[in-house]
Scaffold this active site. Structure first.
Site, PDB file in Angstrom:
ATOM      1  N   HIS A 141      10.824 -23.657   9.549  1.00  0.00           N
ATOM      2  CA  HIS A 141       9.645 -24.325  10.343  1.00  0.00           C
ATOM      3  C   HIS A 141       8.333 -24.087   9.680  1.00  0.00           C
ATOM      4  O   HIS A 141       7.534 -24.994   9.978  1.00  0.00           O
ATOM      5  CB  HIS A 141       9.709 -23.642  11.565  1.00  0.00           C
ATOM      6  CG  HIS A 141      10.868 -24.203  12.333  1.00  0.00           C
ATOM      7  ND1 HIS A 141      11.083 -23.899  13.888  1.00  0.00           N
ATOM      8  CD2 HIS A 141      12.032 -24.941  11.955  1.00  0.00           C
ATOM      9  CE1 HIS A 141      12.127 -24.549  14.210  1.00  0.00           C
ATOM     10  NE2 HIS A 141      12.808 -25.165  13.033  1.00  0.00           N
ATOM     11  N   HIS A 200       7.867 -30.701  10.985  1.00  0.00           N
ATOM     12  CA  HIS A 200       7.358 -29.467  10.701  1.00  0.00           C
ATOM     13  C   HIS A 200       6.218 -29.385   9.710  1.00  0.00           C
ATOM     14  O   HIS A 200       5.192 -28.694   9.630  1.00  0.00           O
ATOM     15  CB  HIS A 200       8.289 -28.253  10.115  1.00  0.00           C
ATOM     16  CG  HIS A 200       9.614 -28.054  11.211  1.00  0.00           C
ATOM     17  ND1 HIS A 200       9.143 -27.413  12.319  1.00  0.00           N
ATOM     18  CD2 HIS A 200      10.672 -28.268  11.307  1.00  0.00           C
ATOM     19  CE1 HIS A 200      10.028 -27.378  13.177  1.00  0.00           C
ATOM     20  NE2 HIS A 200      11.054 -28.092  12.631  1.00  0.00           N
ATOM     21  N   ASP A 204       0.917  -1.181  -0.366  1.00  0.00           N
ATOM     22  CA  ASP A 204      -0.132   0.003  -0.001  1.00  0.00           C
ATOM     23  C   ASP A 204       0.909   1.319   0.010  1.00  0.00           C
ATOM     24  O   ASP A 204       2.007   1.315  -0.149  1.00  0.00           O
ATOM     25  CB  ASP A 204      -0.964   0.207   1.156  1.00  0.00           C
ATOM     26  CG  ASP A 204      -0.318   0.025   2.732  1.00  0.00           C
ATOM     27  OD1 ASP A 204       0.850   0.244   2.507  1.00  0.00           O
ATOM     28  OD2 ASP A 204      -1.005   0.217   3.404  1.00  0.00           O
ATOM     29  N   THR A 244       2.555  -1.817   9.173  1.00  0.00           N
ATOM     30  CA  THR A 244       2.920  -2.569  10.217  1.00  0.00           C
ATOM     31  C   THR A 244       2.957  -4.068   9.713  1.00  0.00           C
ATOM     32  O   THR A 244       3.435  -5.065  10.365  1.00  0.00           O
ATOM     33  CB  THR A 244       1.704  -2.835  11.300  1.00  0.00           C
ATOM     34  OG1 THR A 244       0.368  -3.282  10.657  1.00  0.00           O
ATOM     35  CG2 THR A 244       1.357  -1.435  12.072  1.00  0.00           C
ATOM     36  N   CYS A 279       3.104  -3.263   4.006  1.00  0.00           N
ATOM     37  CA  CYS A 279       2.267  -2.183   4.667  1.00  0.00           C
ATOM     38  C   CYS A 279       2.817  -1.557   5.550  1.00  0.00           C
ATOM     39  O   CYS A 279       3.979  -1.823   6.114  1.00  0.00           O
ATOM     40  CB  CYS A 279       0.945  -2.520   4.732  1.00  0.00           C
ATOM     41  SG  CYS A 279       0.676  -3.746   6.058  1.00  0.00           S
TER      42      CYS A 279
HETATM   43  C1  RB5 Z   1      -1.817   2.722   6.397  1.00  0.00           C
HETATM   44  O1  RB5 Z   1      -1.761   4.105   7.239  1.00  0.00           O
HETATM   45  C2  RB5 Z   1      -1.770   1.617   7.611  1.00  0.00           C
HETATM   46  O2  RB5 Z   1      -2.838   1.413   8.361  1.00  0.00           O
HETATM   47  C3  RB5 Z   1      -1.397   0.142   6.726  1.00  0.00           C
HETATM   48  O3  RB5 Z   1      -0.143   0.382   5.919  1.00  0.00           O
HETATM   49  C4  RB5 Z   1      -1.031  -1.080   7.594  1.00  0.00           C
HETATM   50  O4  RB5 Z   1      -0.256  -0.669   8.749  1.00  0.00           O
HETATM   51  C5  RB5 Z   1      -2.228  -1.818   8.007  1.00  0.00           C
HETATM   52  O5  RB5 Z   1      -2.301  -2.990   8.632  1.00  0.00           O
END
Ligand code: RB5
Length: 147
Positions: free
Chosen positions: A100, A135, A10, A69, A67
């Site tokens: 694993h 595994h 994203d 996180t 993305c």
């Molecule tokens: C975008 O701001 C953020 O929410 C997205 O990149 C991601 O971290 C979502 O899980």
């Protein structure tokens, strides 16, 4: 023939995706850029689903998602049958995700890893084989019909 690796992000992962595309090419992979193509705000499922579908259908053996996180991308990708999307923030974890857990999609938390760490994670993810054995029994049980 070079393995084709789809990669998608994203807006939060866009800049790191651009850098990892170059790393993949340097490593000899064919890169398939599934988007996004700028830092304009986007919705991560719009990129996670098309990429995970490629792995689910066997059109790609492995893929890479990014993305902020890593969480949203992993939630969406893991809805797909046979997809094992691993959020990885450390090169050592990348090795275990492969050896694993037989992860087939690498998910990077772009806002929480340095470029250097991301490159090391990507290299370990692509270079580490699955160990199989005990595994394989566990990985098979991940699918609810086998649990
Ligand atoms: C975008 O701001 C953020 O929410 C997205 O990149 C991601 O971290 C979502 O899980």
């Amino acid at each position: 023939m070079a393995e084709r690796i789809p990669i998608a992000s994203d807006h939060a992962g866009f800049e790191l995706k651009e850098k990892l595309r170059a790393t993949l090419a340097e490593m000899g992979y064919e890169v398939e850029d599934v988007g996004t193509h700028s830092t304009a705000s986007t919705d991560y499922p719009d990129y996670a689903h098309p990429l995970a579908e490629k792995v689910e259908k066997g059109e790609a053996k492995r893929g890479v998602l990014l993305c902020g996180t890593g969480l949203g991308m992993s939630y969406a990708a893991n809805r797909h049958h046979g997809v094992r999307a691993a959020v990885v923030w450390d090169p050592e974890i990348a090795k275990f995700a492969r050896s694993h857990n037989d992860a087939n999609v690498l998910v990077l938390p772009a806002r929480f890893v340095t470029e250097e760490a991301a490159v090391a994670i990507l290299r370990n993810f692509l270079d580490t084989p699955f160990e199989g054995g005990r595994h394989a029994t566990r990985v098979r049980k991940i699918e609810p019909e086998n649990g």
